[in-house]
Design a protein around this motif. Structure first.
Motif, mmCIF file in Angstrom:
data_model
loop_
_atom_site.group_PDB
_atom_site.id
_atom_site.type_symbol
_atom_site.label_atom_id
_atom_site.label_comp_id
_atom_site.label_asym_id
_atom_site.label_seq_id
_atom_site.Cartn_x
_atom_site.Cartn_y
_atom_site.Cartn_z
ATOM 1 N N PRO A 50 0.827 -1.247 0.020
ATOM 2 C CA PRO A 50 -0.153 -0.113 -0.130
ATOM 3 C C PRO A 50 0.795 1.218 -0.170
ATOM 4 C CG PRO A 50 -0.826 -1.657 1.589
ATOM 5 C CD PRO A 50 0.461 -2.242 1.023
ATOM 6 N N GLY A 51 0.704 2.232 -1.036
ATOM 7 C CA GLY A 51 1.230 3.596 -1.004
ATOM 8 C C GLY A 51 2.388 3.464 -1.771
ATOM 9 N N GLU A 52 2.955 2.065 -2.334
ATOM 10 C CA GLU A 52 4.281 2.032 -3.125
ATOM 11 C C GLU A 52 4.169 2.795 -4.558
ATOM 12 O OE1 GLU A 52 7.301 -1.457 -4.860
ATOM 13 O OE2 GLU A 52 5.314 -2.031 -3.738
ATOM 14 N N LEU A 53 2.956 2.488 -5.052
ATOM 15 C CA LEU A 53 2.748 3.041 -6.324
ATOM 16 C C LEU A 53 2.892 4.493 -6.458
ATOM 17 C CD1 LEU A 53 0.370 0.515 -7.873
ATOM 18 C CD2 LEU A 53 2.907 0.548 -7.989
ATOM 19 N N GLU A 54 2.082 5.083 -5.417
ATOM 20 C CA GLU A 54 2.325 6.467 -5.344
ATOM 21 C C GLU A 54 3.644 6.990 -5.156
ATOM 22 O OE1 GLU A 54 -2.043 5.206 -3.925
ATOM 23 O OE2 GLU A 54 -0.061 4.582 -3.773
ATOM 24 N N THR A 55 4.317 6.359 -4.250
ATOM 25 C CA THR A 55 5.818 6.801 -4.019
ATOM 26 C C THR A 55 6.492 6.685 -5.274
ATOM 27 O OG1 THR A 55 5.817 6.058 -1.771
ATOM 28 C CG2 THR A 55 8.078 6.155 -2.832
ATOM 29 N N ILE A 56 6.267 5.706 -6.281
ATOM 30 C CA ILE A 56 6.888 5.506 -7.329
ATOM 31 C C ILE A 56 6.524 6.668 -8.466
ATOM 32 C CG2 ILE A 56 7.010 4.221 -9.723
ATOM 33 C CD1 ILE A 56 6.828 1.497 -7.720
ATOM 34 N N LEU A 57 5.481 7.098 -8.397
ATOM 35 C CA LEU A 57 4.712 7.996 -9.592
ATOM 36 C C LEU A 57 5.420 9.159 -8.665
ATOM 37 C CD1 LEU A 57 1.198 6.736 -9.960
ATOM 38 C CD2 LEU A 57 3.214 6.751 -11.445
ATOM 39 N N ALA A 58 5.396 9.725 -7.396
ATOM 40 C CA ALA A 58 5.956 10.955 -6.930
ATOM 41 C C ALA A 58 7.377 11.257 -7.482
ATOM 42 C CB ALA A 58 5.577 10.999 -5.370
ATOM 43 N N ALA A 59 7.889 10.089 -7.577
ATOM 44 C CA ALA A 59 9.532 10.416 -7.788
ATOM 45 C C ALA A 59 9.658 10.640 -9.255
ATOM 46 C CB ALA A 59 10.403 9.078 -7.569
ATOM 47 N N GLY A 60 8.512 10.602 -10.109
ATOM 48 C CA GLY A 60 8.696 10.801 -11.584
ATOM 49 C C GLY A 60 8.931 9.984 -12.386
ATOM 50 N N LEU A 61 8.737 8.417 -11.780
ATOM 51 C CA LEU A 61 8.756 7.307 -12.654
ATOM 52 C C LEU A 61 7.551 6.735 -13.104
ATOM 53 C CD1 LEU A 61 11.271 5.375 -10.051
ATOM 54 C CD2 LEU A 61 11.815 6.228 -12.220
ATOM 55 N N ARG A 62 7.338 5.986 -13.835
ATOM 56 C CA ARG A 62 6.243 5.260 -14.445
ATOM 57 C C ARG A 62 6.624 3.759 -13.666
ATOM 58 N NH1 ARG A 62 3.357 7.415 -19.354
ATOM 59 N NH2 ARG A 62 4.309 9.515 -19.482
ATOM 60 N N PHE A 63 5.421 2.974 -13.899
ATOM 61 C CA PHE A 63 5.638 1.530 -13.561
ATOM 62 C C PHE A 63 4.738 0.487 -14.468
ATOM 63 C CE2 PHE A 63 1.796 2.711 -11.081
ATOM 64 C CZ PHE A 63 1.049 1.475 -11.197
ATOM 65 N N PHE A 64 5.098 -0.638 -14.374
ATOM 66 C CA PHE A 64 4.410 -1.626 -15.210
ATOM 67 C C PHE A 64 3.848 -2.752 -14.235
ATOM 68 C CE2 PHE A 64 8.814 -2.483 -16.274
ATOM 69 C CZ PHE A 64 8.862 -3.889 -16.342
ATOM 70 N N PRO A 65 2.803 -3.432 -14.184
ATOM 71 C CA PRO A 65 2.429 -4.256 -13.381
ATOM 72 C C PRO A 65 2.650 -5.728 -13.855
ATOM 73 C CG PRO A 65 0.435 -3.504 -14.592
ATOM 74 C CD PRO A 65 1.548 -2.572 -15.002
ATOM 75 N N ILE A 66 3.186 -6.701 -12.964
ATOM 76 C CA ILE A 66 3.545 -8.052 -13.448
ATOM 77 C C ILE A 66 2.626 -8.992 -12.804
ATOM 78 C CG2 ILE A 66 5.465 -9.706 -13.691
ATOM 79 C CD1 ILE A 66 7.414 -7.364 -13.601
ATOM 80 N N MET A 67 2.182 -10.068 -13.292
ATOM 81 C CA MET A 67 1.470 -11.208 -12.578
ATOM 82 C C MET A 67 2.164 -12.352 -12.742
ATOM 83 S SD MET A 67 -1.158 -11.932 -10.775
ATOM 84 C CE MET A 67 -1.992 -13.489 -10.347
ATOM 85 N N GLN A 68 2.791 -12.810 -11.524
ATOM 86 C CA GLN A 68 3.245 -14.400 -11.781
ATOM 87 C C GLN A 68 2.963 -15.076 -10.276
ATOM 88 O OE1 GLN A 68 7.465 -13.952 -12.219
ATOM 89 N NE2 GLN A 68 7.785 -16.392 -11.829
ATOM 90 N N VAL A 69 2.455 -16.253 -10.460
ATOM 91 C CA VAL A 69 2.286 -16.984 -9.386
ATOM 92 C C VAL A 69 3.147 -18.372 -9.570
ATOM 93 C CG1 VAL A 69 0.501 -18.231 -7.771
ATOM 94 C CG2 VAL A 69 0.021 -16.284 -9.030
ATOM 95 N N HIS A 70 4.126 -18.265 -8.983
ATOM 96 C CA HIS A 70 5.247 -19.230 -9.065
ATOM 97 C C HIS A 70 5.572 -19.189 -10.598
ATOM 98 C CE1 HIS A 70 4.116 -20.557 -5.232
ATOM 99 N NE2 HIS A 70 3.145 -21.130 -5.361
ATOM 100 N N GLY A 71 5.103 -20.199 -11.546
ATOM 101 C CA GLY A 71 5.309 -20.058 -13.023
ATOM 102 C C GLY A 71 6.470 -20.822 -13.586
ATOM 103 N N ARG A 72 6.864 -21.663 -12.767
ATOM 104 C CA ARG A 72 8.287 -22.284 -13.150
ATOM 105 C C ARG A 72 8.295 -23.472 -13.748
ATOM 106 N NH1 ARG A 72 12.286 -18.603 -11.845
ATOM 107 N NH2 ARG A 72 11.632 -17.012 -10.261
#
Length: 497
Positions: A50-72
Motif C-alpha cells: 500500500p502506498g508504494e505506487l504513489e511513491t514511484i509516481l511521486a519520484a517521476g517514474l512510471r511503472f508496469f504491473p507483472i502477474m506471476q504465481v510461481h510459474g516455473r
C-alpha cells in the motif's frame, strides 16, 4: 540480450520501492519500473505494498504491473489457472488503483518448448483472456517470457505487448527466435546487492530495455474512464454540432451520417470514395470546422489496447450505413468494399506480388492476415475497424444515434468484448458463406467491383483474381486463399468464447 551492460531506462524488481529507492532509480536514468501485483505469501516483499505506487509516481517514474504465481513448471499452465490468475490480477490492480486499459504482463518464467505452447501456454493465456473479459476487460493482457513464448502468446491470444526475458540466454525459446514484433521491454541483466543508501538498503534489480513508443506504462492512478473516452467525447460533440446544422440547413442526412462524413472526409473523401458511397456534405464539413472541430485520427481500443484508426472506422461505418448488406448470405456489395472487402482486395494484391514466398494463399493468410504485431495491408487493427464500423452502422440503421452506440460499444456496455462474434454472426453467417463472400469479393462482375479491383489490385501490378481463377490450378489457389480469410474470421470469433 545484446550488450548486457548498455544503458537502459527500465527495471523490474521483487523489492518494494520506497522513497529512497525510487529517488535512486530516477537519478540513475530509470524511467519505468516493473512490480508484482501478487505474491502467494503476502508477507513476502515481492507484492506491491500500500502506498508504494504513489511513491514511484511521486519520484517521476512510471511503472508496469507483472502477474506471476510461481510459474516455473509446465504443469502450472492451463486454462483454469489462467482464468484464476486473471481474476486475481484484476482484483489486485483495481485495489491498487491501476487505471483501466493498463497492460498487465502475465509471466511464463521457465523455458517452455514449442511442443508445450498449444497444449499448455496458449491455453493458459486463453484462460487469462477469458478471466479479464469476465471482469469487463478493464485490463489488457501482455506476456512475459522467452521470445518464443511471447511470439506464441501474441499470435494466438493477441497479447498487446511482450516483456522478453532476454537475460535468460540459456532458454531454448530465446535461441534462433527474433524479438517479437510487439516487444516493449527486454530484460537483459540482473544486478544483485545494489547499495542504495539511506532507507534504501540493498536490492536486486533487473535491467530492462524500454522500447520507445511502446507500452507507456502507468503514469497516474484511479483513472476509471475507458481508454476510448476521448473518442466518445469527440463523437458526442460532433453529434451535437450535426444536430445544430440540421436544424439550420435543409438536408436529408441524419446526424449519425454527418458525423461519419466529417470523421472520414479528409482521408476517405476523394473521388474514388465518392463513386463508391457518394460524396460527403462539404457545407456540413465547413460548418463543423467553423465550430472548432478537427479530424481525430486515432484512439485506444479498450479491448486490445491497440490504437485504432478513427477515419477508417468511420469510413467503414458510412459505407455500411448507406449500402444495406445483400439478402443473399453469399453475396457482397459496395458496403463491403468500404470495409473488409476493400482491405481483402488490397491483401490479395500483396499476396500475388509476394507469391514466390507464399505460393499457398492460406499460408499467406495464416502468416499475415489480422495478426497482432505483424506488418500487413490487412492488419489486426484493420479487422477491428472493419468489425466495429459494421456494427456501428447496423445499430445506427436500426435507429440508435451514433454517439450512443459508440459509448455502448467502447464503454461500459462492453460491445467490444464480443465484436468478432457479432460481426461473424451478422455479416458472414457461416464458414461456408464467409468463404463464398471472400471469393465473390474478388471475382464478382459488377461495375463498382471492377473499379475497386482496378484501383486496389490491377494498379498494384497484381494479376486479376478472375484471370487466376481460370488458369490451371488457379481456382484451387484462390479457394485456398479465401479459406485463409474464413479461418482468420472464425478464429477471432472463437477466441472471444
Amino acid at each position: 540480450m545484446g550488450n548486457p551492460d548498455r544503458a537502459v531506462t527500465g527495471a523490474d524488481t521483487r523489492f518494494v520501492i520506497n522513497a529512497d529507492r525510487a529517488k535512486w532509480l530516477k537519478n540513475n536514468g530509470c524511467e519505468i519500473v516493473g512490480r508484482y501485483l501478487y505474491s502467494p505469501d503476502p508477507n513476502f516483499e515481492k507484492e506491491i505494498k500500500p502506498g508504494e505506487l504513489e511513491t514511484i509516481l511521486a519520484a517521476g517514474l512510471r511503472f508496469f504491473p507483472i502477474m506471476q504465481v510461481h510459474g516455473r513448471d509446465v504443469t502450472e499452465y492451463n486454462y483454469t489457472t489462467g482464468f484464476q490468475h486473471a481474476l486475481i490480477a484484476h482484483q489486485q490492480a483495481t485495489k491498487f488503483g491501476i487505471p483501466r486499459g493498463s497492460v498487465i504482463y502475465f509471466a511464463v518464467d521457465y523455458d517452455a518448448t514449442q511442443d508445450q505452447m498449444d497444449p499448455y501456454i496458449v491455453k493458459y493465456f486463453n484462460g487469462v483472456v477469458a478471466g479479464l473479459a469476465d471482469q469487463g476487460k478493464k485490463y489488457v493482457h501482455g506476456v512475459y517470457g522467452s521470445r518464443n513464448v511471447c511470439i506464441n502468446a501474441t499470435e494466438k491470444t493477441y497479447a498487446r505487448y511482450s516483456f522478453v526475458s532476454g537475460m535468460s540466454w540459456g532458454f531454448s525459446g530465446n535461441l534462433g527466435f527474433p524479438l517479437p514484433a510487439n516487444w516493449s521491454l527486454n530484460q537483459i541483466k540482473e544486478i544483485s546487492g545494489i547499495e542504495i543508501g539511506g532507507e534504501g538498503g540493498k536490492i536486486d534489480l533487473d535491467h530492462d530495455v524500454w522500447r520507445p513508443d511502446s507500452d507507456p506504462g502507468v503514469s497516474s492512478l484511479t483513472a476509471t474512464a475507458s481508454p476510448a473516452a476521448d473518442f466518445m467525447v469527440y463523437i458526442d460533440q460532433l453529434y451535437g454540432t450535426a444536430q445544430d446544422y440540421i436544424a439550420a440547413h435543409s438536408t436529408s442526412r441524419s446526424p449519425s451520417q454527418l458525423v461519419m462524413e466529417f470523421a472520414r472526409h479528409a482521408k476517405y473523401g476523394g473521388k474514388d470514395w465518392g463513386l463508391l458511397i457518394g460524396s460527403y456534405d462539404k457545407d456540413w464539413v465547413a460548418y463543423a470546422k467553423s465550430k472548432g472541430h478537427t479530424v481525430k485520427k486515432q484512439f485506444t481500443d479498450p479491448n486490445s489496447g491497440y490504437e485504432l484508426g478513427a477515419e477508417h472506422l468511420m469510413a467503414t461505418a458510412n459505407g455500411h450505413l448507406l449500402i444495406t448488406q445483400p439478402t443473399n448470405p453469399k453475396s457482397v456489395n459496395g458496403g463491403d468494399i468500404a470495409g473488409w472487402g476493400g482491405d481483402w482486395m488490397t491483401f490479395y494484391a500483396n499476396w500475388r506480388n509476394d507469391e514466390e514466398k507464399y505460393a499457398s494463399g492460406k499460408a499467406y493468410c495464416d502468416a499475415k492476415l489480422a495478426k497482432p504485431g505483424v506488418s500487413s495491408s490487412f492488419g489486426f487493427t484493420d479487422l477491428i475497424e472493419d468489425a466495429d464500423g459494421y456494427l456501428i452502422a447496423r445499430a445506427c440503421a436500426a435507429g440508435t444515434p451514433i454517439n450512443q452506440i459508440v459509448r455502448e460499444h467502447y464503454g461500459n456496455g462492453g460491445g467490444h468484448l464480443t465484436r468478432f462474434t457479432q460481426y461473424f454472426n451478422k455479416r458472414f453467417f457461416t464458414a461456408a458463406d464467409c468463404k463464398d463472400q471472400a471469393y465473390n469479393d474478388l471475382t464478382m462482375e459488377h461495375p463498382i467491383f471492377d473499379l475497386a479491383r482496378g484501383a486496389l489490385i490491377i494498379a498494384a501490378g497484381a494479376k486479376s483474381p478472375t484471370v487466376l481463377a481460370n488458369e490451371p490450378g488457379g481456382f484451387d489457389k484462390l479457394q485456398s486463399f479465401c479459406q485463409g480469410f474464413t479461418d482468420a474470421i472464425v478464429a477471432r470469433a472463437g477466441a472471444e468464447s
